[in-house]
Design an enzyme around this catalytic site. Structure first.
Site, PDB file in Angstrom:
ATOM      1  N   ASP A  44       0.836  -1.193   0.000  1.00  0.00           N
ATOM      2  CA  ASP A  44       0.000   0.000   0.000  1.00  0.00           C
ATOM      3  C   ASP A  44       0.873   1.247   0.000  1.00  0.00           C
ATOM      4  O   ASP A  44       2.035   1.207   0.431  1.00  0.00           O
ATOM      5  CB  ASP A  44      -0.895   0.019   1.242  1.00  0.00           C
ATOM      6  CG  ASP A  44      -1.897  -1.116   1.254  1.00  0.00           C
ATOM      7  OD1 ASP A  44      -2.318  -1.539   0.164  1.00  0.00           O
ATOM      8  OD2 ASP A  44      -2.256  -1.577   2.357  1.00  0.00           O
ATOM      9  N   TYR A  72       6.616  -8.916   8.406  1.00  0.00           N
ATOM     10  CA  TYR A  72       6.304  -7.493   8.500  1.00  0.00           C
ATOM     11  C   TYR A  72       6.572  -6.987   9.916  1.00  0.00           C
ATOM     12  O   TYR A  72       6.455  -7.737  10.898  1.00  0.00           O
ATOM     13  CB  TYR A  72       4.821  -7.230   8.198  1.00  0.00           C
ATOM     14  CG  TYR A  72       4.352  -7.599   6.824  1.00  0.00           C
ATOM     15  CD1 TYR A  72       4.325  -6.655   5.799  1.00  0.00           C
ATOM     16  CD2 TYR A  72       3.907  -8.888   6.545  1.00  0.00           C
ATOM     17  CE1 TYR A  72       3.859  -6.996   4.535  1.00  0.00           C
ATOM     18  CE2 TYR A  72       3.451  -9.237   5.276  1.00  0.00           C
ATOM     19  CZ  TYR A  72       3.431  -8.285   4.277  1.00  0.00           C
ATOM     20  OH  TYR A  72       2.975  -8.629   3.036  1.00  0.00           O
ATOM     21  N   ASP A  86      -6.514   1.280   8.016  1.00  0.00           N
ATOM     22  CA  ASP A  86      -5.195   1.871   8.221  1.00  0.00           C
ATOM     23  C   ASP A  86      -5.335   3.381   8.375  1.00  0.00           C
ATOM     24  O   ASP A  86      -6.444   3.931   8.328  1.00  0.00           O
ATOM     25  CB  ASP A  86      -4.224   1.506   7.090  1.00  0.00           C
ATOM     26  CG  ASP A  86      -4.651   2.027   5.723  1.00  0.00           C
ATOM     27  OD1 ASP A  86      -5.435   2.997   5.662  1.00  0.00           O
ATOM     28  OD2 ASP A  86      -4.196   1.463   4.715  1.00  0.00           O
ATOM     29  N   ARG A 185      -3.503  -5.399   7.858  1.00  0.00           N
ATOM     30  CA  ARG A 185      -4.582  -4.485   8.234  1.00  0.00           C
ATOM     31  C   ARG A 185      -5.747  -5.236   8.865  1.00  0.00           C
ATOM     32  O   ARG A 185      -6.403  -4.747   9.789  1.00  0.00           O
ATOM     33  CB  ARG A 185      -5.091  -3.733   7.004  1.00  0.00           C
ATOM     34  CG  ARG A 185      -4.206  -2.608   6.549  1.00  0.00           C
ATOM     35  CD  ARG A 185      -4.723  -1.994   5.275  1.00  0.00           C
ATOM     36  NE  ARG A 185      -4.707  -2.946   4.170  1.00  0.00           N
ATOM     37  CZ  ARG A 185      -5.306  -2.747   3.010  1.00  0.00           C
ATOM     38  NH1 ARG A 185      -6.002  -1.637   2.810  1.00  0.00           N
ATOM     39  NH2 ARG A 185      -5.219  -3.634   2.049  1.00  0.00           N
TER      40      ARG A 185
END
Length: 309
Positions: A44, A72, A86, A185
């Site tokens: 993103d 991550y 987010d 997310r």
């Protein structure tokens, strides 16, 4: 003529925040002097970290990279939910300050347990999943209610590295190791829902894709494609068992012929067939002593930059 023009290989890029993955691909096309640039999974605009790009013939290797596990580092804000899960979205729920203030580390740890392991996860409504031919995020931005089916994913690690209270929010720094197709997310959203306070991501950085680390990635702004390009054979050898071809076998395989040989030891799946000169000739599948080409890679032909690049 740049040394990169016409060469194939894989690029590891450290994507900065504020641009799309498509922007990274577009800039790389100009730097590499070719339109033949693909990616093995987007990030993103808010997110940073590892993007894997394929150049020229090596775009055919990307399908082998898409399904690899990923790691991550993220920050989850508890106390507020957004319509995109987010920080780029609009708040749709803000918890009573007292409820957030009452959160404890023990309560958070307990709520993380059902989000770990083999789970069924509903992707974020602004994911890139296609619904009736359109991306889910396009429908969501057009005001449509997007309902996506749960899918099976594996979260092999979900570790809280630190926490802090900001105003009436509770921020968690986490490390996530997960299978391809997992939405970080959605983990933030589901954790906030489980605790009854809402949650969303405020930061996300992809640190690994399979064996490839962002520590080895090139900076986009100073990218020298020729210097950063990783040879296809090196990538294939990191992913698959290697069959070392002799000169005659390399020619035969390049013409699509099958090999009479025993499969080398290693993990199941494709085998990387590498010529004496170190070139990746193809990927093979072996059955009963016969190696059959799955995909072949033609030798690079150095070219002038493409028009308009």
């Amino acid at each position: 003529m740049s040394e990169a023009h016409g060469r194939s290989g894989i690029l590891l890029i450290d994507k900065p925040a504020g641009i799309t993955s498509h922007d990274v691909v577009a800039r790389t096309r100009k730097r590499a002097g070719t339109r033949k640039v693909g990616h093995a999974g987007t990030l993103d605009p808010m997110a940073t970290g590892l993007l894997v790009l394929g150049i020229n013939n090596s775009t055919r290797l990307l399908t082998s990279l898409v399904g690899l596990d990923k790691e991550y580092f993220a920050t989850i804000r508890l106390g507020s939910a957004t319509n995109t899960d987010d920080a780029d979205g609009e708040p749709i729920e803000v918890a009573e300050p007292g409820r957030v203030d009452a959160l404890t580390a023990a309560a958070v740890s307990a709520a993380l347990v059902p989000l770990t392991g083999a789970i069924r996860q509903v992707p974020s409504s602004v994911s890139a999943i296609r619904v009736d031919g359109k991306r889910a995020y396009t429908l969501a931005r057009e005001g449509e209610i997007v309902e996506l089916a749960a899918r099976s994913v594996t979260v092999s690690a979900l570790e809280v590295l630190g926490s802090r209270r900001e105003a009436h929010f509770y921020d968690l720094d986490v490390r996530v190791r997960c299978s391809s197709g997992t939405y970080i997310r959605a983990i933030a959203r589901d954790l906030g829902a489980a605790l009854g306070v809402g949650g969303h991501l405020t930061a996300l950085r992809r640190s690994m894709i399979g064996p490839f680390s962002v520590a080895d990635a090139a900076d986009l702004e100073s990218l020298d494609v020729a210097a950063a390009l990783i040879a296809p054979a090196a990538i294939a050898a990191a992913l698959f068992p290697v069959f070392a071809l002799d000169a005659e076998q390399a020619v035969d395989l390049g013409h699509g012929k099958r090999l009479v040989a025993e499969r080398p030891e290693g993990l199941p799946g494709p085998v990387a067939a590498i010529a004496p000169d170190g070139r990746l000739v193809g990927l093979l599948e072996f059955t009963a002593g016969i190696g059959k080409p799955i995909v072949n890679f033609a030798p690079d032909v150095l070219t002038e930059p493409e028009v308009g690049e």
